[in-house]
Design a protein around this motif. Structure first.
Motif, short mmCIF file in Angstrom:
data_model
loop_
_atom_site.label_atom_id
_atom_site.label_comp_id
_atom_site.label_asym_id
_atom_site.label_seq_id
_atom_site.Cartn_x
_atom_site.Cartn_y
_atom_site.Cartn_z
N ASP A 265 0.88 -1.05 -0.03
CA ASP A 265 0.03 0.06 -0.01
C ASP A 265 0.90 1.20 0.04
OD1 ASP A 265 -2.17 1.47 0.00
OD2 ASP A 265 -3.29 0.63 1.73
N THR A 266 0.39 2.76 -0.31
CA THR A 266 1.09 3.65 -0.24
C THR A 266 0.71 4.57 0.98
OG1 THR A 266 -0.46 4.70 -1.57
CG2 THR A 266 1.06 3.81 -2.71
N THR A 267 1.93 5.32 1.20
CA THR A 267 1.65 6.19 2.44
C THR A 267 2.05 7.56 2.05
OG1 THR A 267 1.99 4.78 4.28
CG2 THR A 267 2.62 7.15 4.62
N ALA A 268 1.30 8.67 1.96
CA ALA A 268 1.67 10.08 1.72
C ALA A 268 2.30 10.65 2.91
CB ALA A 268 0.39 10.63 1.06
N VAL A 269 3.64 11.10 2.75
CA VAL A 269 4.31 11.83 3.64
C VAL A 269 4.25 13.24 3.22
CG1 VAL A 269 6.43 12.15 4.69
CG2 VAL A 269 5.72 9.83 3.93
N GLU A 270 3.69 14.19 3.91
CA GLU A 270 3.47 15.45 3.64
C GLU A 270 3.97 16.44 4.86
OE1 GLU A 270 -0.81 15.82 3.02
OE2 GLU A 270 -0.68 14.86 1.00
N TYR A 271 4.25 17.84 4.24
CA TYR A 271 4.51 18.78 5.10
C TYR A 271 4.02 20.10 4.42
CZ TYR A 271 7.67 22.00 7.65
OH TYR A 271 8.05 22.89 8.59
#
Length: 158
Positions: free
Chosen positions: A28-34
């Protein structure tokens, strides 16, 4: 003995697979945001003394400007001038005695129908001029005393 051991290991692996203990999870994917909020500091003089015989210039600047891509901020005059772009300076102690001064940006009058005096966008840390405002020589019956008017500036997204 070696065949018996391999056979037992194989049967054990098949049993684990049937019970679901040996299944592999799908990826699965994980969005890493800032996020960084847009910020800026607007520098507008608190006081301008008009010259008696020549135009007076005032500069509006920004510093530490960091805006989202595509975002633009407009700086407008929201009060303090009439619809024709004239500033009515009232005599201290007698509001019926007035002088007028024009207000121009880049040689054109600023009108209440289009009160934007400057705009800015992007990233700039250094102090940067965004508007140069030119006040005309005060006109009218110049009676002794001080005259003033307050201009209100507003910055908002365009």
């Amino acid at each position: 003995m070696m065949n018996k051991l391999l056979g037992g290991v194989t049967i054990g692996m098949i049993t684990l697979g049937i019970c679901g203990l040996g299944t592999i999870a799908s990826a699965d994917t994980t969005a890493v945001e800032y996020d960084v909020d847009s910020t800026y500091t607007l520098i507008i003089p608190q006081r301008v003394e008009l010259n008696a015989d020549t135009v007076t210039n005032m500069s509006i600047k920004t510093v530490n400007r960091n805006l989202d891509p595509g975002q633009s901020i407009g700086v407008s005059i929201t009060s303090g001038m009439d619809s024709d772009g004239q500033i009515k300076l009232e005599r201290n102690g007698s509001s019926s005695d007035t002088l007028t001064s024009s207000l121009n940006v880049n040689g054109s009058p600023v009108l209440m129908s289009d009160p934007i005096v400057g705009s800015f966008s992007g990233y700039e840390v250094a102090e940067t001029e965004i508007a140069s405002i030119e006040f005309g020589v005060p006109q009218g019956n110049k009676l002794a005393g001080g005259y003033s008017q307050t201009l209100v500036f507003t910055a908002s997204p365009q």
